[in-house]
Design an enzyme around this catalytic site. Structure first.
Site, PDB file in Angstrom:
ATOM      1  N   LEU A   9     -33.128   9.768   6.832  1.00  0.00           N
ATOM      2  CA  LEU A   9     -34.492   9.233   6.910  1.00  0.00           C
ATOM      3  C   LEU A   9     -34.833   8.588   5.568  1.00  0.00           C
ATOM      4  O   LEU A   9     -35.955   8.708   5.097  1.00  0.00           O
ATOM      5  CB  LEU A   9     -35.482  10.346   7.265  1.00  0.00           C
ATOM      6  CG  LEU A   9     -35.437  10.843   8.716  1.00  0.00           C
ATOM      7  CD1 LEU A   9     -36.427  11.983   8.933  1.00  0.00           C
ATOM      8  CD2 LEU A   9     -35.732   9.708   9.704  1.00  0.00           C
ATOM      9  N   GLY A  52     -25.381  -0.603   6.815  1.00  0.00           N
ATOM     10  CA  GLY A  52     -24.226  -1.499   6.840  1.00  0.00           C
ATOM     11  C   GLY A  52     -22.954  -0.690   6.882  1.00  0.00           C
ATOM     12  O   GLY A  52     -22.940   0.454   7.331  1.00  0.00           O
ATOM     13  N   ARG A  68     -17.993  -4.215   3.380  1.00  0.00           N
ATOM     14  CA  ARG A  68     -18.011  -4.711   4.755  1.00  0.00           C
ATOM     15  C   ARG A  68     -19.416  -4.512   5.352  1.00  0.00           C
ATOM     16  O   ARG A  68     -19.995  -3.440   5.208  1.00  0.00           O
ATOM     17  CB  ARG A  68     -16.950  -3.995   5.592  1.00  0.00           C
ATOM     18  CG  ARG A  68     -15.551  -4.462   5.213  1.00  0.00           C
ATOM     19  CD  ARG A  68     -14.483  -3.678   5.929  1.00  0.00           C
ATOM     20  NE  ARG A  68     -14.387  -2.319   5.424  1.00  0.00           N
ATOM     21  CZ  ARG A  68     -13.582  -1.394   5.943  1.00  0.00           C
ATOM     22  NH1 ARG A  68     -12.827  -1.686   6.974  1.00  0.00           N
ATOM     23  NH2 ARG A  68     -13.529  -0.184   5.426  1.00  0.00           N
ATOM     24  N   LYS A  95     -23.228   1.177   0.383  1.00  0.00           N
ATOM     25  CA  LYS A  95     -23.938   2.378  -0.055  1.00  0.00           C
ATOM     26  C   LYS A  95     -23.257   2.842  -1.341  1.00  0.00           C
ATOM     27  O   LYS A  95     -22.224   2.261  -1.733  1.00  0.00           O
ATOM     28  CB  LYS A  95     -23.896   3.483   1.010  1.00  0.00           C
ATOM     29  CG  LYS A  95     -22.491   3.990   1.299  1.00  0.00           C
ATOM     30  CD  LYS A  95     -22.540   5.163   2.256  1.00  0.00           C
ATOM     31  CE  LYS A  95     -21.170   5.787   2.419  1.00  0.00           C
ATOM     32  NZ  LYS A  95     -21.167   6.948   3.279  1.00  0.00           N
ATOM     33  N   LYS A 113       0.843  -1.205   0.000  1.00  0.00           N
ATOM     34  CA  LYS A 113       0.000   0.000   0.000  1.00  0.00           C
ATOM     35  C   LYS A 113       0.876   1.252   0.000  1.00  0.00           C
ATOM     36  O   LYS A 113       0.633   2.207  -0.746  1.00  0.00           O
ATOM     37  CB  LYS A 113      -0.896  -0.007   1.255  1.00  0.00           C
ATOM     38  CG  LYS A 113      -1.919   1.108   1.271  1.00  0.00           C
ATOM     39  CD  LYS A 113      -2.496   1.315   2.641  1.00  0.00           C
ATOM     40  CE  LYS A 113      -3.707   0.447   2.917  1.00  0.00           C
ATOM     41  NZ  LYS A 113      -4.275   0.682   4.255  1.00  0.00           N
ATOM     42  N   CYS A 161     -18.581   0.818   9.957  1.00  0.00           N
ATOM     43  CA  CYS A 161     -18.595   1.687  11.140  1.00  0.00           C
ATOM     44  C   CYS A 161     -19.911   1.682  11.891  1.00  0.00           C
ATOM     45  O   CYS A 161     -19.961   1.338  13.070  1.00  0.00           O
ATOM     46  CB  CYS A 161     -18.279   3.118  10.710  1.00  0.00           C
ATOM     47  SG  CYS A 161     -16.707   3.249   9.885  1.00  0.00           S
ATOM     48  N   THR A 182     -10.244  -0.305  14.031  1.00  0.00           N
ATOM     49  CA  THR A 182     -10.613  -0.983  15.283  1.00  0.00           C
ATOM     50  C   THR A 182     -11.881  -1.782  14.986  1.00  0.00           C
ATOM     51  O   THR A 182     -12.984  -1.326  15.282  1.00  0.00           O
ATOM     52  CB  THR A 182     -10.876   0.042  16.402  1.00  0.00           C
ATOM     53  OG1 THR A 182     -11.778   1.039  15.899  1.00  0.00           O
ATOM     54  CG2 THR A 182      -9.604   0.712  16.846  1.00  0.00           C
ATOM     55  N   GLU A 241     -17.771   7.642   4.227  1.00  0.00           N
ATOM     56  CA  GLU A 241     -17.163   7.122   3.000  1.00  0.00           C
ATOM     57  C   GLU A 241     -17.939   7.680   1.818  1.00  0.00           C
ATOM     58  O   GLU A 241     -19.159   7.806   1.863  1.00  0.00           O
ATOM     59  CB  GLU A 241     -17.209   5.596   2.983  1.00  0.00           C
ATOM     60  CG  GLU A 241     -16.241   5.008   3.973  1.00  0.00           C
ATOM     61  CD  GLU A 241     -16.212   3.483   3.935  1.00  0.00           C
ATOM     62  OE1 GLU A 241     -16.594   2.896   2.914  1.00  0.00           O
ATOM     63  OE2 GLU A 241     -15.806   2.895   4.953  1.00  0.00           O
TER      64      GLU A 241
HETATM   65  C1  UGA Z   1     -20.765   6.542   9.183  1.00  0.00           C
HETATM   66  C2  UGA Z   1     -21.187   7.910   9.748  1.00  0.00           C
HETATM   67  O1  UGA Z   1     -22.209   8.482   8.934  1.00  0.00           O
HETATM   68  C3  UGA Z   1     -19.983   8.859   9.793  1.00  0.00           C
HETATM   69  O2  UGA Z   1     -20.355  10.084  10.401  1.00  0.00           O
HETATM   70  C4  UGA Z   1     -18.857   8.196  10.599  1.00  0.00           C
HETATM   71  O3  UGA Z   1     -17.685   8.988  10.603  1.00  0.00           O
HETATM   72  C5  UGA Z   1     -18.505   6.864   9.982  1.00  0.00           C
HETATM   73  O4  UGA Z   1     -19.684   6.018   9.945  1.00  0.00           O
HETATM   74  C6  UGA Z   1     -17.446   6.247  10.837  1.00  0.00           C
HETATM   75  O5  UGA Z   1     -17.740   5.929  11.984  1.00  0.00           O
HETATM   76  O6  UGA Z   1     -16.297   6.163  10.396  1.00  0.00           O
HETATM   77  P1  UGA Z   1     -20.335   5.594   6.713  1.00  0.00           P
HETATM   78  O7  UGA Z   1     -19.971   4.289   7.329  1.00  0.00           O
HETATM   79  O8  UGA Z   1     -19.488   6.131   5.619  1.00  0.00           O
HETATM   80  O9  UGA Z   1     -20.371   6.748   7.825  1.00  0.00           O
HETATM   81  O10 UGA Z   1     -21.794   5.403   6.184  1.00  0.00           O
HETATM   82  P2  UGA Z   1     -23.162   6.231   6.235  1.00  0.00           P
HETATM   83  O11 UGA Z   1     -23.235   7.220   5.161  1.00  0.00           O
HETATM   84  O12 UGA Z   1     -23.427   6.688   7.610  1.00  0.00           O
HETATM   85  O13 UGA Z   1     -24.198   5.048   5.889  1.00  0.00           O
HETATM   86  C7  UGA Z   1     -24.283   3.906   6.734  1.00  0.00           C
HETATM   87  C8  UGA Z   1     -25.344   2.979   6.243  1.00  0.00           C
HETATM   88  O14 UGA Z   1     -26.642   3.525   6.463  1.00  0.00           O
HETATM   89  C9  UGA Z   1     -25.276   2.652   4.748  1.00  0.00           C
HETATM   90  O15 UGA Z   1     -25.526   1.288   4.571  1.00  0.00           O
HETATM   91  C10 UGA Z   1     -26.392   3.487   4.154  1.00  0.00           C
HETATM   92  O16 UGA Z   1     -26.917   2.940   2.975  1.00  0.00           O
HETATM   93  C11 UGA Z   1     -27.409   3.456   5.277  1.00  0.00           C
HETATM   94  N1  UGA Z   1     -28.352   4.603   5.259  1.00  0.00           N
HETATM   95  C12 UGA Z   1     -27.900   5.869   5.474  1.00  0.00           C
HETATM   96  C13 UGA Z   1     -29.698   4.367   5.037  1.00  0.00           C
HETATM   97  O17 UGA Z   1     -30.134   3.216   4.831  1.00  0.00           O
HETATM   98  N2  UGA Z   1     -30.558   5.432   5.055  1.00  0.00           N
HETATM   99  C14 UGA Z   1     -30.143   6.697   5.275  1.00  0.00           C
HETATM  100  O18 UGA Z   1     -31.005   7.617   5.286  1.00  0.00           O
HETATM  101  C15 UGA Z   1     -28.783   6.924   5.473  1.00  0.00           C
END
Ligand code: UGA
Length: 437
Positions: free
Chosen positions: A255, A262, A332, A325, A35, A265, A86, A155
């Site tokens: 919402l 998923g 993951r 997403k 990497k 995080c 982690t 992400e």
């Molecule tokens: C999430 C948090 O949003 C970040 O603020 C945080 O920094 C990050 O985890 C982390 O802890 O590192 P991320 O894992 O990139 O970010 O993903 P999200 O955009 O939060 O989406 C999480 C999941 O929820 C996805 O599967 C997405 O499809 C789903 N989701 C999100 C929904 O089903 N509906 C929504 O309205 C929003």
């Protein structure tokens, strides 16, 4: 100011390149030699919009370096960020083995007093333990000060959010360390980013609580979508969500109904938060309920397929979207993959496509009943049903009449509500959305 970042994954790489763009001199270290070689050549080995350009720009300007040998980077820096993964363990606790390995690498190279910043998501109490561990062998006046500076980047929009965060949380008992953090993030002060200065434990809890609350919002709207399905009669979860969101006490974000949350995080952090509460002799029943609802949500897609197809055995299903997403290749804890696995268990064959996540899916979805396709139209060919499982923009613009012609069957499960239901029905689909018909 010279900065070292230990761990060049999503969080570490964005932080390293972003801080270099602020004009600081940054060395990012990772144990993955391959990497590091790629990064030294300006190649970013993960899919994150805008990141490669940011890395290249700062490499060219000489402000960003990469190394597989963290000791020198630690020695040369006054501030060290730890951004190692982690991951979650089966008992819902977070796996801190890489964090302690990084701590030991830092300890072994300490030549001066340093500020050590935890970016990784950690259980409450970790910063306190880390400071004790780092100072165990140091002789005064040498001293390490630990700061908890949790990451809130998403992400797919991590670069944009690094430069325009909603807030920066800084947990430390040391006013000197807090000043140094202020100095590092000075460009964000200029754009009036709110800063929250607090204790280690509170900062650590804020991170887990943020993801826990987002989990609540998503599970709430998913359950509401299920209720709209049960009510029928035109009950539409999107109209409900829009009206809810117009109340600023609720807010309109997160919402959007779907097959469940998923990623690496949100689910892991929500589980860790609930586990920490139990460990402390208390309970977070709301978060536990959000997790339980989420565990069941991908099954809704199977129920809809069964409603359209009857038995699933022997059916061929097209799955568009595999990443957890859109705008990422990350699979993951991907709900789309859970759908795939459940369909394989029902005896289906799958034809799958994703604009970014085929390489990351291949090693995990290895059944010979999965055919990997090079575009959406190839995937839908001859299928009995189509499931849109990730909300990639390119799926929104599919010509549904053409898709319908190529398919054998006419069942469309729109697990992210990306299509106009009326249009899909007009071209002859039996359309199943999430919480709207
Ligand atoms: C999430 C948090 O949003 C970040 O603020 C945080 O920094 C990050 O985890 C982390 O802890 O590192 P991320 O894992 O990139 O970010 O993903 P999200 O955009 O939060 O989406 C999480 C999941 O929820 C996805 O599967 C997405 O499809 C789903 N989701 C999100 C929904 O089903 N509906 C929504 O309205 C929003």
């Amino acid at each position: 100011m010279r900065i070292a970042v230990i761990g060049a994954g999503y969080a570490g790489l964005v932080a390293a390149a972003g801080l270099a763009d602020f004009g600081l001199t940054v060395t990012a270290a990772d144990i993955d030699v391959h990497k590091i070689e790629l990064l030294q050549g300006g190649k970013v080995p993960l899919f994150e919009p805008g990141l490669e350009e940011l890395v290249r720009r700062n490499l060219e300007r000489g402000r960003l370096r990469f190394t597989a040998a963290p000791a020198a980077a630690v020695r040369d820096s006054s501030v060290i960020f730890i951004a190692v993964p982690t991951g979650g363990r089966p008992d819902a606790t977070l796996d801190l083995s890489q964090l302690w390995a990084a701590a030991d690498a830092i300890s072994g190279a300490l030549n001066d007093s340093k500020v050590v910043v935890i970016k990784s998501t950690v259980p409450v109490g970790t910063a306190r333990q880390l400071e004790a561990r780092l100072n165990q062998t140091l002789r005064p006046p040498l001293h390490c000060e630990v700061v908890s500076n949790p990451e809130f980047l998403r992400e797919g929009s991590a670069v944009e959010e690094f430069f325009h965060p909603n807030r920066v949380v800084i947990g430390t008992p040391s006013s000197q360390a807090a000043k140094i953090m202020e100095e590092i993030y000075r460009p964000l002060y200029l754009i009036a980013t709110p800063f929250v200065f607090t204790t280690w434990e509170t900062a650590e809890l804020i991170k887990l609580a943020s993801n826990g609350f987002l989990a609540l919002k998503i599970s709430f709207i998913n359950e509401l979508a299920n209720l709209c399905d049960a009510i029928g009669q035109g009950a539409d979860v999107h109209v409900v969500a829009r009206a809810l969101g117009l109340d600023p006490r609720i807010g309109s974000k997160f919402l959007h109904p779907g097959p469940g949350f998923g990623g690496s995080c949100l689910p892991k952090d929500a589980r860790a938060l609930a586990q920490i509460a139990r460990q402390q002799g208390t309970e977070l029943k709301t978060v536990e309920a959000a997790l339980a609802a989420n565990a069941a949500q991908h099954r809704r897609v199977l129920e809809k397929l069964k409603a359209g197809l009857g038995s699933l055995e022997g059916k061929t299903i097209a799955i568009l979207g595999l990443s957890f997403k859109a705008k990422t290749d990350d699979v993951r804890e991907s709900q789309p993959l859970k759908i795939c696995e459940a369909l394989l268990a029902e005896g289906c064959s799958l034809r799958v496509f994703d604009p970014a996540a085929l390489p990351t899916t291949r090693p995990v979805l290895t059944s010979d009943r999965v055919r990997y396709c090079s575009d959406s139209l190839e995937a839908v060919e001859g299928c009995d049903a189509l499931v849109v499982a990730t909300e990639w923009n390119e799926f929104r613009n599919l010509d549904l009449a053409q898709v319908k012609r190529i398919m054998r069957g006419a069942v469309l499960v729109d697990a992210r509500n990306v299509f106009d239901a009326g249009r899909a029905k007009n071209v002859g689909f039996h359309y199943y959305g999430m919480g709207r018909s």
